[in-house]
Design an enzyme around this catalytic site. Structure first.
Site, PDB file in Angstrom:
ATOM      1  N   GLY A  12       7.645   0.428 -40.830  1.00 14.48           N
ATOM      2  CA  GLY A  12       7.412   1.720 -41.494  1.00 14.48           C
ATOM      3  C   GLY A  12       6.906   1.522 -42.914  1.00 14.48           C
ATOM      4  N   ASP A 148      15.525   2.310 -45.758  1.00 13.47           N
ATOM      5  CA  ASP A 148      16.900   2.344 -45.220  1.00 13.47           C
ATOM      6  C   ASP A 148      17.860   1.457 -46.045  1.00 13.47           C
ATOM      7  OD1 ASP A 148      15.564   3.749 -43.270  1.00 13.47           O
ATOM      8  OD2 ASP A 148      15.555   2.103 -41.837  1.00 13.47           O
ATOM      9  N   GLY A 191      17.119   6.771 -42.537  1.00 15.70           N
ATOM     10  CA  GLY A 191      18.069   5.686 -42.820  1.00 15.70           C
ATOM     11  C   GLY A 191      18.479   4.911 -41.580  1.00 15.70           C
ATOM     12  N   GLU A 243      20.062  10.856 -40.260  1.00 11.35           N
ATOM     13  CA  GLU A 243      19.539  11.002 -38.892  1.00 11.35           C
ATOM     14  C   GLU A 243      20.393  10.247 -37.867  1.00 11.35           C
ATOM     15  OE1 GLU A 243      15.585   9.294 -38.945  1.00 11.35           O
ATOM     16  OE2 GLU A 243      16.327   7.296 -39.431  1.00 11.35           O
ATOM     17  N   GLN A 295       9.893  11.286 -47.107  1.00 11.49           N
ATOM     18  CA  GLN A 295      10.673  10.308 -47.872  1.00 11.49           C
ATOM     19  C   GLN A 295       9.928   8.983 -48.063  1.00 11.49           C
ATOM     20  OE1 GLN A 295      15.072  10.700 -46.250  1.00 11.49           O
ATOM     21  NE2 GLN A 295      13.562  11.460 -44.807  1.00 11.49           N
ATOM     22  N   ARG A 296       8.982   8.723 -47.179  1.00  9.77           N
ATOM     23  CA  ARG A 296       8.244   7.456 -47.290  1.00  9.77           C
ATOM     24  C   ARG A 296       6.941   7.636 -48.066  1.00  9.77           C
ATOM     25  NH1 ARG A 296       8.992   5.389 -41.367  1.00  9.77           N
ATOM     26  NH2 ARG A 296       6.726   5.374 -41.362  1.00  9.77           N
TER      27      ARG A 296
HETATM   28  O1  F6P Z   1      12.964   2.147 -41.014  1.00 14.07           O
HETATM   29  C1  F6P Z   1      12.316   3.105 -41.774  1.00 14.07           C
HETATM   30  C2  F6P Z   1      12.291   4.433 -41.059  1.00 14.07           C
HETATM   31  O2  F6P Z   1      11.681   5.371 -41.924  1.00 14.07           O
HETATM   32  C3  F6P Z   1      13.652   4.946 -40.586  1.00 14.07           C
HETATM   33  O3  F6P Z   1      14.415   5.501 -41.631  1.00 14.07           O
HETATM   34  C4  F6P Z   1      13.243   5.917 -39.517  1.00 14.07           C
HETATM   35  O4  F6P Z   1      14.275   6.093 -38.564  1.00 14.07           O
HETATM   36  C5  F6P Z   1      12.061   5.246 -38.888  1.00 14.07           C
HETATM   37  O5  F6P Z   1      11.529   4.365 -39.869  1.00 14.07           O
HETATM   38  C6  F6P Z   1      10.990   6.199 -38.431  1.00 14.07           C
HETATM   39  O6  F6P Z   1      10.004   5.468 -37.795  1.00 14.07           O
HETATM   40  P1  F6P Z   1       8.530   5.993 -37.472  1.00 14.07           P
HETATM   41  O7  F6P Z   1       7.734   5.927 -38.721  1.00 14.07           O
HETATM   42  O8  F6P Z   1       8.032   5.030 -36.457  1.00 14.07           O
HETATM   43  O9  F6P Z   1       8.663   7.399 -36.980  1.00 14.07           O
END
Ligand code: F6P
Length: 377
Positions: A12, A148, A191, A243, A295-296
């Site tokens: 991610g 996370d 997370g 989550e 959040q990212r």
């Molecule tokens: O590991 C980082 C994360 O953002 C987690 O918090 C979340 O569960 C997951 O990746 C989501 O993944 P994707 O971007 O594949 O939906």
């Protein structure tokens, strides 16, 4: 002697990755380094994580253009201010038995002439890095990243601080509308199986109730805590839920049954479930918000820019020392390194006895005093 370094970002995305790439590049190609050590290093970015290393055909010019990019001081000059990863990312797992491409990675590392590889990633990306190093003898070092913050051996992972800031800012926004309408808001944060983002994001944002994966919760008790607040005159409330949090006696909630190439299902939906139950139990008008990939996103905070810088520099130090199979780390206020094995061996989770108060469903209020002096168990 190391001459060519490859760098990739896997898993991610998050804020701070571009800063790490920039500082791997700047440190490795620093003219002072070449002058003093006689080592003239080149840096190559591999696009889309392990996928790039599998897909690239080194003898084909178009394929090289698509998957590999030469990085130098000028090309990365402005990268540290930008979120995401300019090199791109994927959740490709070369060791997934369905594709079985570990050998292909090694072949391509050789054909590309890469003497060392910097893998910037979380548990999954670094577990591939570890296998390339341990099982297939490749010269790999790691940089920890994940919002996370669940990697062992380091107190910090890139992206965490920016994500915390997003949670704080978004909850501040929700607070005004919640207050205007006397509503309860349930905010679901990421997370995965670690409650750090929920716990620290919830505390920073002033949530009344925080629910984490490490402690299964009782919905009636959450309702009672919120009810007590209304009786005390508070017009609205915010509940932050991870989550990965579970209702006592129930399983985690997933968006679907699909698994990625590392075997993970995508978590999501517990916020909505809780919101409906709380409305039934309390009678308060309730809404839920899933902060999800917001959040990212966005530009990295000052801390993520700095940590990307320091981790990037440290990764090149490891390479120059030929200290492979390690991940740079930040522990007890110092930059250091730990073995990749240690970093991925187990997840770093919230310790309920130490950080979380299971009676208040919130952070602990005992810090220097023993818990019992504050009536906490
Ligand atoms: O590991 C980082 C994360 O953002 C987690 O918090 C979340 O569960 C997951 O990746 C989501 O993944 P994707 O971007 O594949 O939906």
């Amino acid at each position: 002697m190391v001459r060519r370094i490859g760098v990739l970002t896997g898993g991610g995305d998050c804020a701070g990755l571009n800063s790490a790439i920039k500082w791997v590049t700047k440190t490795a190609t620093d003219p002072n380094l070449a002058y003093h050590s006689g080592q003239q290093l080149e840096v190559y970015g591999v696009r889309e994580g392990w996928r790039g290393l599998i897909e690239v055909a080194p003898s084909d010019t178009d394929s090289m253009k698509k998957w590999i990019t030469r990085l130098d001081e000028l090309s990365v000059r402005t990268w540290d201010r930008q979120g995401g990863t300019i090199l791109g990312s994927s959740r490709t797992n070369p060791f997934n038995p369905k594709i079985d491409k570990g050998g292909q990675c090694v072949e391509n590392i050789k054909s590309l002439g890469l003497d060392a590889l910097v893998a910037i990633g979380g548990e999954d990306t670094l577990s591939v890095a570890y296998r390339l190093y341990h099982d297939l003898g490749q010269k790999v070092v790691g940089i920890p990243k994940t919002i996370d913050r669940d990697l062992s051996g380091t107190d910090y992972t890139l992206g965490y601080d920016t994500a915390l800031n997003v949670i704080t800012e978004e909850v501040d926004r929700l607070r005004t509308t919640a207050g205007s309408h006397n509503r309860l808001f349930v905010v679901e944060v990421m997370g995965r199986h670690a409650g750090w983002l929920a716990l620290e994001g919830g505390q920073a944002a002033g949530a009344h109730v925080i629910l984490i994966p490490e402690y299964a919760f009782d919905v009636e008790k959450v309702a009672a805590l919120l009810d007590k607040r209304r009786q005390a005159g508070v017009r609205y409330d915010i509940v932050v839920i991870s989550e990965g949090a579970k209702i006592k006696g129930q399983e985690e909630v997933y968006l679907s049954d699909k698994v990625d190439s590392f075997g993970h299902k995508v978590l999501g939906g517990i916020g909505e479930t809780l919101s409906k139950r709380l409305e039934e139990l309390t009678g308060f008008e309730t809404r839920h918000v899933v902060l999800s990939h917001i959040q990212r996103g966005g530009n990295p905070s000052a801390r993520d820019r700095l940590m990307g810088r320091y981790f990037g520099i440290a990764a090149v130090d490891l390479i120059l020392e030929e200290d492979f199979g390690r991940m740079v780390a930040y522990r007890d206020g110092q930059f250091t390194s730990v073995s990749l094995k240690q970093a991925i061996e187990r997840l770093s989770l919230v310790e309920v006895g130490k950080h979380y108060d299971p009676d208040r469903y919130n952070g602990r209020r005992s810090s220097l005093l023993p818990f019992s002096r504050r009536g906490e168990r």
